[in-house]
Design a protein around this motif. Sequence first.
Motif, PDB file in Angstrom:
ATOM      1  N   SER A  12     -44.274  -0.922 -40.746  1.00  0.00           N
ATOM      2  CA  SER A  12     -43.873  -1.549 -39.500  1.00  0.00           C
ATOM      3  C   SER A  12     -45.111  -1.694 -38.627  1.00  0.00           C
ATOM      4  O   SER A  12     -45.790  -0.706 -38.342  1.00  0.00           O
ATOM      5  CB  SER A  12     -42.820  -0.693 -38.799  1.00  0.00           C
ATOM      6  OG  SER A  12     -42.225  -1.390 -37.744  1.00  0.00           O
ATOM      7  N   ILE A  13     -45.438  -2.935 -38.240  1.00  0.00           N
ATOM      8  CA  ILE A  13     -46.658  -3.173 -37.461  1.00  0.00           C
ATOM      9  C   ILE A  13     -46.359  -4.147 -36.329  1.00  0.00           C
ATOM     10  O   ILE A  13     -45.301  -4.782 -36.299  1.00  0.00           O
ATOM     11  CB  ILE A  13     -47.788  -3.744 -38.345  1.00  0.00           C
ATOM     12  CG1 ILE A  13     -47.355  -5.079 -38.969  1.00  0.00           C
ATOM     13  CG2 ILE A  13     -48.191  -2.743 -39.414  1.00  0.00           C
ATOM     14  CD1 ILE A  13     -48.459  -5.787 -39.735  1.00  0.00           C
ATOM     15  N   GLN A  14     -47.287  -4.275 -35.416  1.00  0.00           N
ATOM     16  CA  GLN A  14     -47.156  -5.213 -34.320  1.00  0.00           C
ATOM     17  C   GLN A  14     -47.715  -6.576 -34.721  1.00  0.00           C
ATOM     18  O   GLN A  14     -48.692  -6.667 -35.476  1.00  0.00           O
ATOM     19  CB  GLN A  14     -47.911  -4.710 -33.095  1.00  0.00           C
ATOM     20  CG  GLN A  14     -47.309  -3.477 -32.424  1.00  0.00           C
ATOM     21  CD  GLN A  14     -45.959  -3.768 -31.774  1.00  0.00           C
ATOM     22  OE1 GLN A  14     -45.029  -2.986 -31.858  1.00  0.00           O
ATOM     23  NE2 GLN A  14     -45.860  -4.919 -31.112  1.00  0.00           N
ATOM     24  N   GLU A  15     -47.107  -7.611 -34.201  1.00  0.00           N
ATOM     25  CA  GLU A  15     -47.599  -8.965 -34.420  1.00  0.00           C
ATOM     26  C   GLU A  15     -49.055  -9.056 -34.013  1.00  0.00           C
ATOM     27  O   GLU A  15     -49.461  -8.509 -32.975  1.00  0.00           O
ATOM     28  CB  GLU A  15     -46.753  -9.950 -33.614  1.00  0.00           C
ATOM     29  CG  GLU A  15     -46.862 -11.388 -34.066  1.00  0.00           C
ATOM     30  CD  GLU A  15     -45.839 -12.273 -33.357  1.00  0.00           C
ATOM     31  OE1 GLU A  15     -45.549 -12.017 -32.185  1.00  0.00           O
ATOM     32  OE2 GLU A  15     -45.331 -13.211 -34.003  1.00  0.00           O
ATOM     33  N   GLY A  16     -49.834  -9.736 -34.814  1.00  0.00           N
ATOM     34  CA  GLY A  16     -51.256  -9.889 -34.524  1.00  0.00           C
ATOM     35  C   GLY A  16     -52.124  -8.924 -35.308  1.00  0.00           C
ATOM     36  O   GLY A  16     -53.327  -9.181 -35.488  1.00  0.00           O
ATOM     37  N   GLU A  17     -51.561  -7.828 -35.745  1.00  0.00           N
ATOM     38  CA  GLU A  17     -52.330  -6.857 -36.531  1.00  0.00           C
ATOM     39  C   GLU A  17     -52.555  -7.394 -37.935  1.00  0.00           C
ATOM     40  O   GLU A  17     -51.835  -8.264 -38.422  1.00  0.00           O
ATOM     41  CB  GLU A  17     -51.602  -5.520 -36.597  1.00  0.00           C
ATOM     42  CG  GLU A  17     -51.529  -4.781 -35.283  1.00  0.00           C
ATOM     43  CD  GLU A  17     -50.836  -3.427 -35.419  1.00  0.00           C
ATOM     44  OE1 GLU A  17     -50.693  -2.754 -34.395  1.00  0.00           O
ATOM     45  OE2 GLU A  17     -50.428  -3.061 -36.536  1.00  0.00           O
ATOM     46  N   ASP A  18     -53.556  -6.837 -38.592  1.00  0.00           N
ATOM     47  CA  ASP A  18     -53.801  -7.130 -40.003  1.00  0.00           C
ATOM     48  C   ASP A  18     -53.128  -6.047 -40.843  1.00  0.00           C
ATOM     49  O   ASP A  18     -52.957  -4.908 -40.399  1.00  0.00           O
ATOM     50  CB  ASP A  18     -55.300  -7.140 -40.292  1.00  0.00           C
ATOM     51  CG  ASP A  18     -56.042  -8.187 -39.485  1.00  0.00           C
ATOM     52  OD1 ASP A  18     -57.275  -8.059 -39.355  1.00  0.00           O
ATOM     53  OD2 ASP A  18     -55.388  -9.126 -38.982  1.00  0.00           O
ATOM     54  N   VAL A  19     -52.771  -6.406 -42.063  1.00  0.00           N
ATOM     55  CA  VAL A  19     -52.107  -5.426 -42.934  1.00  0.00           C
ATOM     56  C   VAL A  19     -52.573  -5.641 -44.367  1.00  0.00           C
ATOM     57  O   VAL A  19     -52.883  -6.774 -44.771  1.00  0.00           O
ATOM     58  CB  VAL A  19     -50.568  -5.557 -42.847  1.00  0.00           C
ATOM     59  CG1 VAL A  19     -50.088  -6.898 -43.408  1.00  0.00           C
ATOM     60  CG2 VAL A  19     -49.856  -4.406 -43.549  1.00  0.00           C
ATOM     61  N   THR A  20     -52.640  -4.548 -45.103  1.00  0.00           N
ATOM     62  CA  THR A  20     -52.971  -4.607 -46.524  1.00  0.00           C
ATOM     63  C   THR A  20     -51.933  -3.839 -47.312  1.00  0.00           C
ATOM     64  O   THR A  20     -51.593  -2.702 -46.963  1.00  0.00           O
ATOM     65  CB  THR A  20     -54.365  -4.011 -46.795  1.00  0.00           C
ATOM     66  OG1 THR A  20     -55.347  -4.805 -46.129  1.00  0.00           O
ATOM     67  CG2 THR A  20     -54.669  -4.007 -48.291  1.00  0.00           C
ATOM     68  N   HIS A 108     -42.327  -5.065 -41.826  1.00  0.00           N
ATOM     69  CA  HIS A 108     -41.620  -5.470 -40.621  1.00  0.00           C
ATOM     70  C   HIS A 108     -42.661  -5.702 -39.538  1.00  0.00           C
ATOM     71  O   HIS A 108     -43.369  -4.773 -39.144  1.00  0.00           O
ATOM     72  CB  HIS A 108     -40.623  -4.397 -40.198  1.00  0.00           C
ATOM     73  CG  HIS A 108     -39.711  -4.841 -39.115  1.00  0.00           C
ATOM     74  ND1 HIS A 108     -38.961  -3.956 -38.365  1.00  0.00           N
ATOM     75  CD2 HIS A 108     -39.418  -6.075 -38.645  1.00  0.00           C
ATOM     76  CE1 HIS A 108     -38.260  -4.643 -37.475  1.00  0.00           C
ATOM     77  NE2 HIS A 108     -38.515  -5.917 -37.626  1.00  0.00           N
ATOM     78  N   VAL A 109     -42.776  -6.933 -39.089  1.00  0.00           N
ATOM     79  CA  VAL A 109     -43.740  -7.280 -38.055  1.00  0.00           C
ATOM     80  C   VAL A 109     -42.980  -7.439 -36.738  1.00  0.00           C
ATOM     81  O   VAL A 109     -42.129  -8.326 -36.597  1.00  0.00           O
ATOM     82  CB  VAL A 109     -44.488  -8.579 -38.394  1.00  0.00           C
ATOM     83  CG1 VAL A 109     -45.508  -8.891 -37.307  1.00  0.00           C
ATOM     84  CG2 VAL A 109     -45.170  -8.454 -39.753  1.00  0.00           C
ATOM     85  N   LEU A 110     -43.295  -6.580 -35.804  1.00  0.00           N
ATOM     86  CA  LEU A 110     -42.590  -6.565 -34.519  1.00  0.00           C
ATOM     87  C   LEU A 110     -43.206  -7.583 -33.562  1.00  0.00           C
ATOM     88  O   LEU A 110     -44.431  -7.626 -33.408  1.00  0.00           O
ATOM     89  CB  LEU A 110     -42.668  -5.166 -33.911  1.00  0.00           C
ATOM     90  CG  LEU A 110     -42.074  -4.052 -34.771  1.00  0.00           C
ATOM     91  CD1 LEU A 110     -42.486  -2.693 -34.252  1.00  0.00           C
ATOM     92  CD2 LEU A 110     -40.558  -4.176 -34.826  1.00  0.00           C
ATOM     93  N   PRO A 111     -42.390  -8.403 -32.926  1.00  0.00           N
ATOM     94  CA  PRO A 111     -42.925  -9.439 -32.018  1.00  0.00           C
ATOM     95  C   PRO A 111     -43.439  -8.840 -30.716  1.00  0.00           C
ATOM     96  O   PRO A 111     -43.127  -7.705 -30.373  1.00  0.00           O
ATOM     97  CB  PRO A 111     -41.708 -10.333 -31.762  1.00  0.00           C
ATOM     98  CG  PRO A 111     -40.528  -9.482 -32.037  1.00  0.00           C
ATOM     99  CD  PRO A 111     -40.925  -8.475 -33.072  1.00  0.00           C
TER     100      PRO A 111
END
Lengths: 111, 114
Positions: A12-20, A108-111
């Motif tokens: 679960s991350i915030q919108e705009g962040e990068d993820v791998t 899950h990308v949180l807006p």
Amino acid sequence: SQWGEENLQALSIQEGEDVTMNCSYKTYTTVVQWYRQKSGKGPAQLILIRSNEREKRSGRLRATLDTSSQSSSLSITGTLATDTAVYFCATDDTNAYKVIFGKGTHLHVLP
Amino acid sequence: DMKVTQMPRYLIKRMGENVLLECGQDMSHETMYWYRQDPGLGLQLIYISYDVDSNSEGDIPKGYRVSRKKREHFSLILDSAKTNQTSVYFCASTAGQLSNERLFFGHGTKLSVL
């Protein structure tokens, strides 16, 4: 990672962040494919990386493949809420002529 | 338009009833697949069809059979459905017969066996 004894992962991350997201596989493969499955839909291929490639890019996506460690990763830069989905990696069983899917990572990308 | 179409989208059946899931593709793809997807188990391969009347068992074929009489259609049949066959079923296709090709998936059929 998606293989071995690991269970389904969730991020679960915030919108705009990068993820791998990572996956490892057990047997020789000629390609690694990454698929995305949104809620209520079938999986759709995002990117295919061949065993002679180390990196493949497509828009905000970057896939890597390390055949020596039998692992692959999928990175998404500048995530959007619409990237919320389950991401699968898949390899090919050349002996059985079939594609093997990992268990997937819920993103899950949180807006 | 490159598409894999599954019918129906939702299906409720009683235990012991026969079930027919249908899949069509408009890409003249050689190979078609049936998978089921259950929470925590990912995609499990039921059957592969390499062309008309050329079918092969996947990893979990028990309780299922398939039919492919035309290249563009692939059916999954459950004779006397069981409650543990409640799942989401996906059909997919690939252009050739190699296992390193892109799969095109349908939207799935959600089957509930009561």
